[in-house]
Write a protein that holds these residues in place. Structure first.
Motif: not given
Lengths: 213, 203
Positions: A151-154
């Motif tokens: 989730r919402q990693h990069i």
């Protein structure tokens, strides 16, 4: 040369090295290298990258091209882990005309073939930015299984975006020939692009050197 | 002292810790923390590995990891906890840990160290997301992840070979907005200092 159905795998050199000077600064490159900062790559950085990959025994950068010899982009395996027989795979479509085509899918299948059938891997890891539909489609058609979402990693152009993880196990790989038969790949029959200018100059210089008394 | 917890403190990973590295790397703690590797390593090879790490750390620049020694309140070295890999532009950091002495497993020492490093990563390094990996047979870590609020984000099938058996790799993530702060988490978990030891909170 390692021959596939629509594409062949070749050493990443000559025209590929020249093309990479632009490819490495384009969208497709950064989508494939989602961990990297988006930063410009001048010629020196491109050269160093190719050298680094050539020296790395746990990784390789391989060129893939149409049957007519038109370079499409690169196939990469990295962080090969011998104890677990696991490797990370990715690909980039340097020539954007081929984005989403069966040539790119065949490139990915050839990379899987090489990793399983030559390098004896047990598992291939792959990942994609969640919005990169062409990559996800290629991974799914090649048989990769979705294993989760980071989730919402990069950080990507002002947002934090999800990263989709995929895996393919050796016992899920029916073999290249069987996979190809099931998929019925179609060539896109694009016109080969002109050879890069720099390469022509290099060849001319080489010819002059050879012809010189 | 760098960060004081209730059961452990985080301190520089110096010579006192390094002297135990051979013992820890040759015991079961390394098996669990590495996802199934059994190191059979000499002092010399550990020294070479440390030299190589130091060299790589210099080359890595801003993505270089950060390593703390974990010690009990009486000063006994227990292991390490690290940020293995930092991605500053994505404000993303990967955590790793190993409590080297099995006698200290299951007593809350690792959890206390984890709470300290989470607070450090969010509070000092301004990270936005933390993540870490374990295997589907590491019940202690799975329980720890669940109770500290990490979400299971991915299950990589047959990614770990442990004593001849394939197990899944698990990836957990924690976003900053999901973290209630160390004090609140200490309260929620009911973490307490051992009798006779002066545990205190850092924040």
């Amino acid at each position: 040369m390692f021959e596939g159905t629509l594409v062949d795998l070749v050493p990443f050199e000559d025209d590929y090295a020249t093309y990479l000077e632009s490819w490495m600064n384009e969208e497709a490159w950064f989508r494939a290298h989602l961990w990297d900062r988006r930063e410009p790559h001048p010629e020196d950085a491109v050269k160093k990258y190719i050298e680094k990959m050539e020296k790395n025994e746990r990784a390789a950068l391989i060129g893939y091209q149409t049957k007519a010899g038109d370079p499409i982009g690169g196939l990469i395996y990295d962080h090969e882990w011998s104890r677990v027989r696991k490797v990370e795979v990715t690909f980039f479509t340097g020539d954007s005309r081929y984005e989403g085509t069966d040539e790119v899918l065949d490139g990915l299948l050839m990379l899987a073939r090489y990793c399983f059938e030559t390098r004896n891997m047990h598992r291939l890891d792959a990942m994609s930015l969640a919005f990169d539909e062409a990559r996800i489609d290629a991974l799914r058609r090649a048989g990769f299984v979705h294993e989760g979402t980071l989730r919402q990693h990069i950080r990507w152009d002002g947002d934090y975006v999800d990263v989709e993880l995929y895996g393919l196990l050796e016992d899920e790989w029916p073999g290249y020939a069987a996979r190809i038969e099931a998929l019925g790949l179609q060539a896109s029959d694009l016109e080969p692009k002109p050879k890069p200018e720099k390469k022509l100059e290099d060849e001319k210089a080489l010819d002059e050197k050879i012809l010189a008394p | 002292m760098m960060f004081e917890g209730l059961l452990v403190d985080l301190v520089p990973y110096g010579k006192r810790f390094f002297a135990l590295e051979r013992t820890w790397r040759n015991n079961d703690s390394a098996f669990w923390s590495s996802g199934g590797d059994r190191h059979i390593v000499s002092r010399a090879s550990i020294q070479r590995m440390a030299d190589r790490w130091a060299e790589e750390a210099e080359q890595m620049g801003p993505s270089r990891g950060i390593m703390f020694g974990v010690q009990a309140k009486d000063g006994t070295p227990l292991g390490f906890i690290t940020i293995n890999w930092l991605l500053p532009h994505s404000r993303l950091a990967m955590l790793g840990a190993r409590i080297g002495d099995p006698a200290y497993w299951g007593g809350g020492y690792g959890t206390d160290a984890l709470l300290l490093i989470i607070d450090y990563a969010f509070g000092w390094l301004d990270m936005r997301k933390l993540w870490l990996g374990t295997t589907s047979v590491n019940v202690r870590v799975m329980r720890q992840m669940e109770k500290t609020g990490f979400a299971l984000e991915a299950r990589e099938r047959c990614a770990a070979l442990m004593d001849g058996v394939w197990h899944d790799g698990l990836l957990y993530g924690l976003l900053r907005e999901e973290w209630p702060g160390r004090d609140a988490m200490v309260e929620r978990l009911g973490l307490r200092a051992k009798d006779g030891q002066n545990g205190s909170s850092t924040r």
